[in-house]
Design an enzyme around this catalytic site. Sequence first.
Site, mmCIF file in Angstrom:
data_model
loop_
_atom_site.group_PDB
_atom_site.id
_atom_site.type_symbol
_atom_site.label_atom_id
_atom_site.label_comp_id
_atom_site.label_asym_id
_atom_site.label_seq_id
_atom_site.Cartn_x
_atom_site.Cartn_y
_atom_site.Cartn_z
ATOM 1 N N ASP A 1 0.764 14.627 47.721
ATOM 2 C CA ASP A 1 -0.345 14.919 46.786
ATOM 3 C C ASP A 1 -1.636 14.982 47.613
ATOM 4 O OD1 ASP A 1 0.584 12.784 43.938
ATOM 5 O OD2 ASP A 1 1.474 14.572 44.777
ATOM 6 N N ASP B 1 -4.041 18.158 47.500
ATOM 7 C CA ASP B 1 -5.279 18.460 47.105
ATOM 8 C C ASP B 1 -6.248 19.083 48.315
ATOM 9 O OD1 ASP B 1 -5.225 14.902 45.581
ATOM 10 O OD2 ASP B 1 -4.784 17.056 44.999
ATOM 11 N N SER C 1 12.864 33.748 13.731
ATOM 12 C CA SER C 1 13.022 32.373 13.791
ATOM 13 C C SER C 1 14.579 32.483 13.583
ATOM 14 C CB SER C 1 12.461 31.952 12.269
ATOM 15 O OG SER C 1 12.771 30.563 12.255
ATOM 16 N N LEU C 2 15.197 31.523 13.521
ATOM 17 C CA LEU C 2 16.560 30.975 13.325
ATOM 18 C C LEU C 2 17.164 30.483 12.222
ATOM 19 C CD1 LEU C 2 16.674 29.296 16.914
ATOM 20 C CD2 LEU C 2 18.043 31.548 16.168
ATOM 21 N N GLU D 1 22.110 26.463 24.438
ATOM 22 C CA GLU D 1 20.811 26.248 24.834
ATOM 23 C C GLU D 1 20.178 24.998 24.054
ATOM 24 O OE1 GLU D 1 17.857 29.337 24.827
ATOM 25 O OE2 GLU D 1 19.295 30.783 25.751
ATOM 26 N N LYS E 1 17.876 22.904 21.910
ATOM 27 C CA LYS E 1 16.840 23.378 21.213
ATOM 28 C C LYS E 1 15.551 22.453 21.227
ATOM 29 C CE LYS E 1 15.719 24.958 16.343
ATOM 30 N NZ LYS E 1 14.577 24.381 16.291
ATOM 31 N N LYS F 1 23.845 31.307 20.956
ATOM 32 C CA LYS F 1 23.322 32.782 21.298
ATOM 33 C C LYS F 1 24.741 33.564 21.692
ATOM 34 C CE LYS F 1 18.778 31.741 22.345
ATOM 35 N NZ LYS F 1 17.378 31.744 23.203
ATOM 36 N N LYS G 1 21.677 22.188 13.899
ATOM 37 C CA LYS G 1 20.733 21.062 13.784
ATOM 38 C C LYS G 1 21.533 19.717 13.828
ATOM 39 C CE LYS G 1 16.983 21.999 12.436
ATOM 40 N NZ LYS G 1 15.563 22.187 13.032
HETATM 41 N N1 LIG Z 1 13.434 25.914 20.544
HETATM 42 C C1 LIG Z 1 14.227 26.527 21.270
HETATM 43 O O1 LIG Z 1 14.607 25.910 22.549
HETATM 44 C C2 LIG Z 1 14.859 27.780 21.341
HETATM 45 C C3 LIG Z 1 15.641 28.425 22.231
HETATM 46 N N2 LIG Z 1 15.929 27.924 23.150
HETATM 47 N N3 LIG Z 1 15.864 29.782 21.790
HETATM 48 C C4 LIG Z 1 15.615 30.495 20.888
HETATM 49 O O2 LIG Z 1 15.922 31.632 20.656
HETATM 50 C C5 LIG Z 1 15.795 32.236 19.430
HETATM 51 C C6 LIG Z 1 14.459 33.158 19.434
HETATM 52 C C7 LIG Z 1 14.385 34.309 18.526
HETATM 53 C C8 LIG Z 1 16.031 34.639 18.688
HETATM 54 C C9 LIG Z 1 16.818 33.593 19.317
HETATM 55 N N4 LIG Z 1 14.680 30.147 19.794
HETATM 56 C C10 LIG Z 1 14.125 28.588 20.114
HETATM 57 O O3 LIG Z 1 13.420 28.090 19.310
HETATM 58 C C11 LIG Z 1 13.187 28.929 17.897
HETATM 59 C C12 LIG Z 1 11.832 29.605 17.795
HETATM 60 C C13 LIG Z 1 11.515 29.714 16.545
HETATM 61 C C14 LIG Z 1 12.218 28.732 15.727
HETATM 62 C C15 LIG Z 1 12.850 27.910 16.675
HETATM 63 O O4 LIG Z 1 12.113 26.774 17.304
#
Ligand SMILES: NC(=O)c1c(N)nc(OC2CCCC2)nc1O[C@@H]1CCC[C@@H]1O
Length: 326
Positions: free
Chosen positions: A32, A36, A81-82, A112, A114, A286, A310
Site C-alpha cells: 500500500d 500511495d 428483467s428476468l 451465473e 445472481k 442463460k 430463486k
Molecule cells: N444479478 C445478476 O447477477 C444478474 C446476472 N448475473 N445476469 C443477468 O442477466 C440478465 C440481464 C438481462 C438478461 C439476462 N441479470 C442479473 O440480474 C438481473 C438484472 C435485473 C434483474 C436481475 O437482478
Amino acid sequence: METPRERAEKLREEIRKHDYHYYVLDQPLISDAEYDRLFRELVELEQAYPDLVTPDSPTQRVGGEVLKGFTPVQHRVPLLSLDNAFNERELRDFNRRLKERLGDEAVAYVCELKIDGVSIALVYQDGVLMSGATRGDGIVGEDVTANIRTIKSLPLRLTYPLPRVEVRGEVYMPKEAFARLNREREDRGEKTFANPRNAAAGSIRQLDPKVTAGRTLGLLVYDILHLEGKEIDSQRETLEFLSELGFPVDRNFRWCASLDEVLEYCEEWQGRRHELPYEIDGVVVKLNSLPARQLLGATAKSPRWAIAYKFPAEEKETKIVAIELN
Ligand SMILES: NC(=O)c1c(N)nc(OC2CCCC2)nc1O[C@@H]1CCC[C@@H]1O
C-alpha cells in the site's frame, strides 16, 4: 529524460494495473505504501501541470460538485428483467420450452450467481468510460456516472480502445461493508439499511459523489449490450472477453451441457452462498449461444433465453429482543 506528460501517462498505466490487481483480482503486486507513493507522485504532477489531467486518470475518481438531481438517461437497448423459477419443475418447463422452440439444436447453458445488487449500464467510447446509468424502468434510468466512478474495481479505461462498448453489471455492497455501515449508522442514531441491496441502491443514488466514495461498493459485469470492433457468439466468450477488457467478472460461472448440470450448480451454490463475500439470491440460467438467443427473442419485460432460479428465502436468524416486562 521523460517529459511530464510521458511520466503522467506512465504513472496512470502503472496505477491502473495495480488497481486491477488489488480491486479486481484481489492479488496486489506492491505494498500500500508503494502504491500511495505512485498515486501521490501523479497527484503532484497533475497539480504542477493541470493540462495533463485526463478524465480516465485514477486521480479523477471522486468528482467535485454535489448534484441537484439525476439526469434521465434513455437506454439504447431496454435493460430487461428476468422471469423467475422457484423449483426444479419450473426450470424443467423453461428447458422444455427452449428445446421446443430451438428444435433439436444442442441447448447448452451458462449459469451465473445472481448477485443481489443494483443493475447498472456502462458506456465506453475508445476504451474510456463515458457514462453509467441505473436500470430505472428498463427504458429510462438515472445518470449516476459521478458515483460509479468512485467504485475502485470499475475500470476508467479498458485494456484496449474498442470504438464503443456498452456493458451491464451489478453494483453490490459486500456483506462486511454492509455490517460496518449499519453499525456506524446505528451509533449515529441513523436508520439502518434492511439489506446490502438497499444499501448499494442508496449509495449509488447519492447526490454527493463523496458520500458514495465513502461507501465500499463492488461491481460484477455479466452482459454486453452493444459491441463494435469484435464478434462474440456465446455467453462464455462474453464473460471471458469482459475479463480481458479489465472488468470484474464473477468467476463462479459454469458452462452446463444440460439441465441436469444446471440443477447440480443451483444445488451446489444454494449450500455455498454463505462462503461468498456478497449476497446472492439465486442463479441466472442463460442460453449460451447468442445466435440461438436471437431466435427466441424477448417479451416486453424479460428474455425467453434466460431465467432466474430463486433460492428459498433464508430463515433469518431471529434476533432475540429482550422485552421489558414492567
Ligand atoms: N444479478 C445478476 O447477477 C444478474 C446476472 N448475473 N445476469 C443477468 O442477466 C440478465 C440481464 C438481462 C438478461 C439476462 N441479470 C442479473 O440480474 C438481473 C438484472 C435485473 C434483474 C436481475 O437482478
